[in-house]
Write a protein that holds these residues in place. Structure first.
Motif, PDB file in Angstrom:
ATOM      1  N   ALA A 110       2.234  24.939 -26.613  1.00 34.95           N
ATOM      2  CA  ALA A 110       3.060  26.132 -26.789  1.00 34.95           C
ATOM      3  C   ALA A 110       4.516  25.830 -26.462  1.00 34.95           C
ATOM      4  O   ALA A 110       4.818  24.946 -25.642  1.00 34.95           O
ATOM      5  N   LYS A 111       5.419  26.554 -27.098  1.00 39.21           N
ATOM      6  CA  LYS A 111       6.841  26.433 -26.794  1.00 39.21           C
ATOM      7  C   LYS A 111       7.054  26.744 -25.311  1.00 39.21           C
ATOM      8  O   LYS A 111       6.542  27.750 -24.795  1.00 39.21           O
ATOM      9  N   GLY A 112       7.783  25.876 -24.638  1.00 36.18           N
ATOM     10  CA  GLY A 112       8.041  26.054 -23.219  1.00 36.18           C
ATOM     11  C   GLY A 112       7.078  25.311 -22.315  1.00 36.18           C
ATOM     12  O   GLY A 112       7.298  25.233 -21.092  1.00 36.18           O
ATOM     13  N   ALA A 113       6.000  24.761 -22.880  1.00 42.34           N
ATOM     14  CA  ALA A 113       5.052  23.985 -22.075  1.00 42.34           C
ATOM     15  C   ALA A 113       5.760  22.774 -21.476  1.00 42.34           C
ATOM     16  O   ALA A 113       6.591  22.135 -22.129  1.00 42.34           O
ATOM     17  N   VAL A 114       5.427  22.459 -20.239  1.00 44.24           N
ATOM     18  CA  VAL A 114       6.030  21.313 -19.555  1.00 44.24           C
ATOM     19  C   VAL A 114       4.981  20.216 -19.412  1.00 44.24           C
ATOM     20  O   VAL A 114       3.896  20.431 -18.853  1.00 44.24           O
ATOM     21  N   VAL A 115       5.295  19.049 -19.947  1.00 47.69           N
ATOM     22  CA  VAL A 115       4.391  17.901 -19.899  1.00 47.69           C
ATOM     23  C   VAL A 115       5.065  16.783 -19.113  1.00 47.69           C
ATOM     24  O   VAL A 115       6.244  16.484 -19.335  1.00 47.69           O
ATOM     25  N   ILE A 116       4.331  16.177 -18.198  1.00 45.42           N
ATOM     26  CA  ILE A 116       4.821  15.000 -17.483  1.00 45.42           C
ATOM     27  C   ILE A 116       4.199  13.785 -18.147  1.00 45.42           C
ATOM     28  O   ILE A 116       2.970  13.644 -18.197  1.00 45.42           O
ATOM     29  N   ALA A 117       5.044  12.918 -18.679  1.00 45.06           N
ATOM     30  CA  ALA A 117       4.585  11.696 -19.332  1.00 45.06           C
ATOM     31  C   ALA A 117       4.971  10.505 -18.469  1.00 45.06           C
ATOM     32  O   ALA A 117       6.105  10.405 -17.996  1.00 45.06           O
ATOM     33  N   SER A 118       4.028   9.604 -18.253  1.00 43.98           N
ATOM     34  CA  SER A 118       4.293   8.444 -17.408  1.00 43.98           C
ATOM     35  C   SER A 118       3.468   7.262 -17.885  1.00 43.98           C
ATOM     36  O   SER A 118       2.606   7.392 -18.756  1.00 43.98           O
ATOM     37  N   VAL A 119       3.755   6.099 -17.311  1.00 42.02           N
ATOM     38  CA  VAL A 119       3.010   4.880 -17.629  1.00 42.02           C
ATOM     39  C   VAL A 119       2.143   4.522 -16.438  1.00 42.02           C
ATOM     40  O   VAL A 119       2.645   4.327 -15.334  1.00 42.02           O
ATOM     41  N   LYS A 120       0.831   4.453 -16.664  1.00 40.57           N
ATOM     42  CA  LYS A 120      -0.107   4.069 -15.615  1.00 40.57           C
ATOM     43  C   LYS A 120      -1.049   3.015 -16.169  1.00 40.57           C
ATOM     44  O   LYS A 120      -1.646   3.205 -17.233  1.00 40.57           O
ATOM     45  N   ALA A 138      -3.089  14.017 -26.516  1.00 41.64           N
ATOM     46  CA  ALA A 138      -2.636  12.740 -25.971  1.00 41.64           C
ATOM     47  C   ALA A 138      -2.340  11.742 -27.079  1.00 41.64           C
ATOM     48  O   ALA A 138      -1.341  11.007 -27.033  1.00 41.64           O
ATOM     49  N   GLU A 139      -3.199  11.702 -28.116  1.00 45.26           N
ATOM     50  CA  GLU A 139      -2.968  10.789 -29.237  1.00 45.26           C
ATOM     51  C   GLU A 139      -1.690  11.162 -29.984  1.00 45.26           C
ATOM     52  O   GLU A 139      -0.899  10.289 -30.367  1.00 45.26           O
ATOM     53  N   ALA A 140      -1.481  12.463 -30.191  1.00 44.08           N
ATOM     54  CA  ALA A 140      -0.282  12.925 -30.893  1.00 44.08           C
ATOM     55  C   ALA A 140       0.977  12.601 -30.093  1.00 44.08           C
ATOM     56  O   ALA A 140       1.967  12.081 -30.631  1.00 44.08           O
ATOM     57  N   LEU A 141       0.965  12.891 -28.789  1.00 46.80           N
ATOM     58  CA  LEU A 141       2.131  12.606 -27.952  1.00 46.80           C
ATOM     59  C   LEU A 141       2.378  11.107 -27.854  1.00 46.80           C
ATOM     60  O   LEU A 141       3.525  10.651 -27.805  1.00 46.80           O
ATOM     61  N   GLY A 142       1.315  10.316 -27.829  1.00 46.12           N
ATOM     62  CA  GLY A 142       1.468   8.871 -27.767  1.00 46.12           C
ATOM     63  C   GLY A 142       2.170   8.303 -28.978  1.00 46.12           C
ATOM     64  O   GLY A 142       2.780   7.225 -28.913  1.00 46.12           O
ATOM     65  N   LEU A 143       2.100   9.023 -30.097  1.00 44.77           N
ATOM     66  CA  LEU A 143       2.775   8.581 -31.311  1.00 44.77           C
ATOM     67  C   LEU A 143       4.268   8.859 -31.275  1.00 44.77           C
ATOM     68  O   LEU A 143       5.069   8.078 -31.799  1.00 44.77           O
ATOM     69  N   VAL A 144       4.681   9.963 -30.636  1.00 49.41           N
ATOM     70  CA  VAL A 144       6.081  10.387 -30.724  1.00 49.41           C
ATOM     71  C   VAL A 144       6.883  10.214 -29.439  1.00 49.41           C
ATOM     72  O   VAL A 144       8.112  10.315 -29.456  1.00 49.41           O
ATOM     73  N   VAL A 145       6.224   9.960 -28.319  1.00 47.46           N
ATOM     74  CA  VAL A 145       6.928   9.784 -27.045  1.00 47.46           C
ATOM     75  C   VAL A 145       6.814   8.327 -26.626  1.00 47.46           C
ATOM     76  O   VAL A 145       5.722   7.843 -26.311  1.00 47.46           O
ATOM     77  N   GLN A 146       7.929   7.624 -26.641  1.00 48.60           N
ATOM     78  CA  GLN A 146       7.951   6.212 -26.306  1.00 48.60           C
ATOM     79  C   GLN A 146       8.455   6.032 -24.879  1.00 48.60           C
ATOM     80  O   GLN A 146       9.549   6.463 -24.531  1.00 48.60           O
ATOM     81  N   LEU A 147       7.641   5.371 -24.055  1.00 51.89           N
ATOM     82  CA  LEU A 147       8.000   5.154 -22.663  1.00 51.89           C
ATOM     83  C   LEU A 147       8.225   3.672 -22.392  1.00 51.89           C
ATOM     84  O   LEU A 147       7.532   2.814 -22.943  1.00 51.89           O
ATOM     85  N   GLY A 148       9.196   3.384 -21.513  1.00 53.74           N
ATOM     86  CA  GLY A 148       9.522   2.007 -21.191  1.00 53.74           C
ATOM     87  C   GLY A 148       8.446   1.334 -20.360  1.00 53.74           C
ATOM     88  O   GLY A 148       7.722   1.986 -19.613  1.00 53.74           O
TER      89      GLY A 148
END
Length: 296
Positions: A110-120, A138-148
């Motif tokens: 939903a618009k306004g949802a807060v997601v914490i993305a990290s590398v573990k 998770a699969e969808a976010l993994g495609l568009v959110v690139q983490l160092g």
């Protein structure tokens, strides 16, 4: 030839001589470190597809395909960065996260949802309200959110210490790229002699009021092996195209990046000792374009 007469005329008028004399060179810096606490906005579109064909005796026995895309926008806050200054943990305040598949659209967050993305454990993890998101999200976010990840920087692999002019190109560091790819593709073997790539300073473009260098990379990996139980990898080829917009002002962050990868693999086995050899061919394609809006 008309073209030669035109070139001769321009030369006589001094236009070509002037452009050569005034050709500008630029410092190449692909890694633009992000500071903890930095806030920015991203708009990303990712696409993924895979087609697998099984053949026996030269005839198609089975064929499968799947594809989807993700349209994602979010405000981002960097919570942690790796040794290269790449965000390794971020807070995402979602504007939209839409999965598109089979002609249908499905909002995942939903618009306004807060997601914490990290590398573990070398994997991207996405949590909301302290709980992991579902597998589809998770699969969808993994495609568009690139983490160092704490590996070599883009400057070490694709950069150069020499100043370059528009149209110049240079070789990437194949040895370091092979090592990075082998680390990323668990269980695979990648040799430096199988990696080839060229980096090019394409042109200078203006994004709003910011002058940027458009830099592209063409990379090919041949013969990367991978363990597949009871099957022989007869052929594998990975082709990658990358393009980015990097402000000439080195204090400013990257403004746009796009990457597309095609991974083609051919496997063979003989499930029935008295039957024909089976060949399985798979083509996986992934692409991502991200526009990044940093506050002035």
């Amino acid at each position: 030839m008309r073209g030669l007469r035109l070139i001769a005329g321009l030369w006589a008028l001094g236009f070509l001589g002037t452009s050569v004399a005034l050709a500008q060179d630029y410092e190449i810096k692909l890694t633009r470190p992000t500071k903890v606490g930095a806030e920015y906005h991203i708009a990303a579109v990712g696409r993924s597809s895979m087609k697998t064909t099984a053949k026996a005796d030269g005839k198609v026995a089975e064929e499968q395909s799947e594809n989807f895309s993700v349209d994602f926008e979010s405000d981002v806050k960097a919570l942690e960065v790796d040794k290269n200054g790449e965000p390794s943990k971020v807070s995402l305040t979602v504007d939209k996260c839409i999965l598109k598949q089979g002609g249908a659209e499905k909002p995942l967050l939903a618009k306004g949802a807060v997601v914490i993305a990290s590398v573990k454990d070398d994997k991207a993890v996405f949590e909301t309200a302290g709980q992991p998101v579902d597998a589809e999200t998770a699969e969808a976010l993994g495609l568009v959110v690139q983490l160092g990840k704490p590996r070599a920087s883009d400057d070490e692999i694709f950069g150069t210490k020499e100043r370059k002019k528009v149209g110049d190109h240079w070789a990437m560091n194949a040895e370091l790229a092979a090592k990075e790819l082998q680390d990323a593709m668990k269980g695979s073997t990648v040799k430096k002699e199988d990696v080839a790539g060229t980096v090019t300073l394409d042109k200078v473009v203006k994004v709003g009021t910011t002058d940027c260098l458009q830099i592209s990379v063409e990379m090919t990996v041949n013969h990367a092996t991978m363990p597949v139980p009871d099957m022989e990898v007869s052929q594998r080829k990975i082709q990658t195209h990358f393009s980015g917009l990097f402000p000439i002002d080195l204090s400013k962050n990257t403004m746009e990046q796009s990457v597309s990868t095609t991974d083609s693999i051919s496997l063979k086995d003989k499930p029935d000792p008295d039957g024909p050899e089976r060949v399985i061919e798979s083509i996986a394609e992934r692409s991502l374009t991200t526009k990044i809006n940093h506050p002035n």
